[in-house]
Design a protein around this motif. Structure first.
Motif, mmCIF file in Angstrom:
data_model
loop_
_atom_site.group_PDB
_atom_site.id
_atom_site.type_symbol
_atom_site.label_atom_id
_atom_site.label_comp_id
_atom_site.label_asym_id
_atom_site.label_seq_id
_atom_site.Cartn_x
_atom_site.Cartn_y
_atom_site.Cartn_z
ATOM 1 N N ILE A 195 -18.768 -14.762 44.762
ATOM 2 C CA ILE A 195 -20.145 -15.140 45.088
ATOM 3 C C ILE A 195 -20.787 -15.834 43.895
ATOM 4 N N VAL A 196 -20.558 -15.292 42.699
ATOM 5 C CA VAL A 196 -21.095 -15.907 41.481
ATOM 6 C C VAL A 196 -20.526 -17.312 41.304
ATOM 7 N N GLU A 197 -19.230 -17.436 41.538
ATOM 8 C CA GLU A 197 -18.585 -18.738 41.379
ATOM 9 C C GLU A 197 -19.119 -19.744 42.398
ATOM 10 N N ARG A 198 -19.378 -19.286 43.617
ATOM 11 C CA ARG A 198 -19.841 -20.190 44.672
ATOM 12 C C ARG A 198 -21.262 -20.699 44.411
ATOM 13 N N PHE A 199 -22.159 -19.793 43.999
ATOM 14 C CA PHE A 199 -23.573 -20.169 43.926
ATOM 15 C C PHE A 199 -24.091 -20.401 42.509
ATOM 16 N N GLY A 200 -23.422 -19.859 41.502
ATOM 17 C CA GLY A 200 -23.891 -20.061 40.138
ATOM 18 C C GLY A 200 -25.246 -19.420 39.894
ATOM 19 N N ASP A 201 -26.079 -20.076 39.098
ATOM 20 C CA ASP A 201 -27.331 -19.455 38.682
ATOM 21 C C ASP A 201 -28.550 -19.928 39.475
ATOM 22 N N SER A 202 -28.335 -20.683 40.566
ATOM 23 C CA SER A 202 -29.475 -21.086 41.384
ATOM 24 C C SER A 202 -29.003 -21.543 42.760
ATOM 25 N N THR B 27 -9.633 -11.262 51.581
ATOM 26 C CA THR B 27 -9.589 -11.805 50.223
ATOM 27 C C THR B 27 -10.930 -12.374 49.766
ATOM 28 N N ARG B 28 -11.983 -12.171 50.532
ATOM 29 C CA ARG B 28 -13.298 -12.675 50.141
ATOM 30 C C ARG B 28 -14.380 -11.715 50.603
ATOM 31 N N PRO B 29 -15.532 -11.741 49.954
ATOM 32 C CA PRO B 29 -16.616 -10.831 50.341
ATOM 33 C C PRO B 29 -17.260 -11.263 51.655
ATOM 34 N N LYS B 30 -17.881 -10.331 52.297
ATOM 35 C CA LYS B 30 -18.526 -10.591 53.588
ATOM 36 C C LYS B 30 -19.527 -11.742 53.499
ATOM 37 N N GLY B 31 -20.253 -11.815 52.391
ATOM 38 C CA GLY B 31 -21.285 -12.833 52.250
ATOM 39 C C GLY B 31 -20.771 -14.256 52.254
ATOM 40 N N ILE C 176 -31.349 -9.231 47.796
ATOM 41 C CA ILE C 176 -30.365 -9.459 48.853
ATOM 42 C C ILE C 176 -29.116 -8.633 48.573
ATOM 43 N N PRO C 177 -28.973 -7.470 49.212
ATOM 44 C CA PRO C 177 -27.763 -6.660 49.051
ATOM 45 C C PRO C 177 -26.570 -7.347 49.724
ATOM 46 N N ALA C 178 -25.521 -7.584 48.960
ATOM 47 C CA ALA C 178 -24.343 -8.288 49.494
ATOM 48 C C ALA C 178 -23.077 -7.755 48.839
ATOM 49 N N ALA C 179 -22.986 -6.437 48.685
ATOM 50 C CA ALA C 179 -21.870 -5.848 47.954
ATOM 51 C C ALA C 179 -20.699 -5.446 48.849
ATOM 52 N N GLY C 180 -20.922 -5.444 50.161
ATOM 53 C CA GLY C 180 -19.906 -4.895 51.046
ATOM 54 C C GLY C 180 -18.759 -5.837 51.360
ATOM 55 N N ARG C 181 -17.694 -5.254 51.835
ATOM 56 C CA ARG C 181 -16.514 -6.039 52.247
ATOM 57 C C ARG C 181 -16.632 -6.514 53.681
ATOM 58 N N GLY C 182 -17.133 -5.633 54.563
ATOM 59 C CA GLY C 182 -17.185 -5.990 55.973
ATOM 60 C C GLY C 182 -15.837 -5.788 56.632
ATOM 61 N N THR C 183 -15.346 -4.550 56.624
ATOM 62 C CA THR C 183 -13.989 -4.274 57.110
ATOM 63 C C THR C 183 -13.809 -4.619 58.582
ATOM 64 N N ARG C 184 -14.882 -4.562 59.377
ATOM 65 C CA ARG C 184 -14.756 -4.858 60.807
ATOM 66 C C ARG C 184 -14.534 -6.347 61.080
ATOM 67 N N ASP D 265 -39.279 -16.860 45.022
ATOM 68 C CA ASP D 265 -39.146 -17.722 43.845
ATOM 69 C C ASP D 265 -38.040 -17.246 42.907
ATOM 70 N N GLU D 266 -37.346 -16.167 43.296
ATOM 71 C CA GLU D 266 -36.146 -15.706 42.598
ATOM 72 C C GLU D 266 -35.324 -14.878 43.564
ATOM 73 N N LEU D 267 -34.010 -15.060 43.530
ATOM 74 C CA LEU D 267 -33.092 -14.303 44.371
ATOM 75 C C LEU D 267 -32.343 -13.304 43.504
ATOM 76 N N VAL D 268 -32.474 -12.019 43.825
ATOM 77 C CA VAL D 268 -31.747 -10.964 43.124
ATOM 78 C C VAL D 268 -30.667 -10.470 44.078
ATOM 79 N N VAL D 269 -29.417 -10.764 43.758
ATOM 80 C CA VAL D 269 -28.310 -10.547 44.688
ATOM 81 C C VAL D 269 -27.440 -9.401 44.185
ATOM 82 N N VAL D 270 -27.277 -8.379 45.015
ATOM 83 C CA VAL D 270 -26.430 -7.230 44.672
ATOM 84 C C VAL D 270 -25.012 -7.523 45.150
ATOM 85 N N ILE D 271 -24.068 -7.559 44.229
ATOM 86 C CA ILE D 271 -22.682 -7.882 44.568
ATOM 87 C C ILE D 271 -21.770 -6.706 44.245
#
Length: 234
Positions: free
Chosen positions: A60-67, A20-24, A5-13, A47-53
């Motif tokens: 995002i890490v703080e919100r979702f943690g390790d699962s 002050t927060r990521p688009k995701g 799941i690519p989620a690295a962008g800001r989403g300027t639009r 069965d596993e989520l690989v998230v690109v931040i």
């Protein structure tokens, strides 16, 4: 199957929503955009989520943690946002075999499991979820050349689209996509396009099929947020 799941962008639009927060983490119907995407991936069998931040990725890490809903999450940092093909390459060490890719800014009305099922058929190397759009919209995204359900070519943002069948941000891809991404040349904007990498696989003889799913919204603007909210509330 793993889901990337690519989620690295800001989403300027999206304006002040992403100052002050990521688009995701933008809320859609009271829940973060990524929560909707994660649920879609898990529903399809991930069965596993690989998230690109990237931009404000620590949030995002703080919100979702390790699962999420009991499914483990692995985070990958994309230091520079250089396109979807580049994001995929960052995750290569963490993916093994065929994988589901869901763009982190797409909200689907229904399940994407049919794309996974289609990719698991004998002789099929990968699957792209597609939809029909206007010719004007086709000029802004990845457009397919096809023979029935089989992809014969793929071009990014063409001036003269060969069709109005376009990618939707849902892919099921083989591990060989990493080698293809490494061969891609940057666009005029300096981005490495995933569509170019998929096109390399097609030209090399890989059987890449298409599948049509239900309605979805690619969230780029405040109006898209409202459209996505209506979609998930119906």
């Amino acid at each position: 199957m793993q889901a990337l799941i690519p989620a690295a962008g800001r989403g300027t639009r999206l304006g002040e929503r992403t100052e002050t927060r990521p688009k995701g983490l933008v809320e859609v119907a009271g829940r973060s955009l990524l929560a909707h995407v994660f649920e879609t991936a898990i529903d399809a069998g991930a069965d596993e989520l690989v998230v690109v931040i990237g931009y404000e990725g620590a949030q995002i890490v703080e919100r979702f943690g390790d699962s999420f809903a009991g499914v483990p999450i692995m985070y990958v940092h994309q230091r520079e946002q250089l396109g979807l093909g580049h994001a995929v390459l960052q995750a290569e060490p963490h993916l093994d075999g065929l994988f589901l890719l869901l763009n982190g800014d797409n909200v689907f009305a229904g399940s994407v499991a049919p794309a996974v099922a289609a990719a698991e058929k004998a002789g099929v190397d990968g699957v792209l979820a597609v939809e029909e759009v206007s010719k004007a919209e086709a000029k802004t995204t990845g457009v397919l050349e096809h023979d029935g359900d089989r992809v014969t070519g793929l071009v990014e943002k063409p001036d003269d689209p060969p069709s109005t069948l376009v990618t939707t941000g849902c892919y099921v891809l083989p591990a060989d996509i990493f080698h293809a991404c490494a061969l891609v040349q940057p666009s005029a904007e300096g981005e490495y396009q995933l569509s170019d990498a998929v096109g390399l696989l097609v030209r090399a003889g890989y059987d890449i099929e298409t599948v049509r799913l239900g309605e979805r919204v690619n969230v780029n603007t405040p109006a898209d947020v409202e459209r996505a909210a209506r979609l998930v509330q119906n």
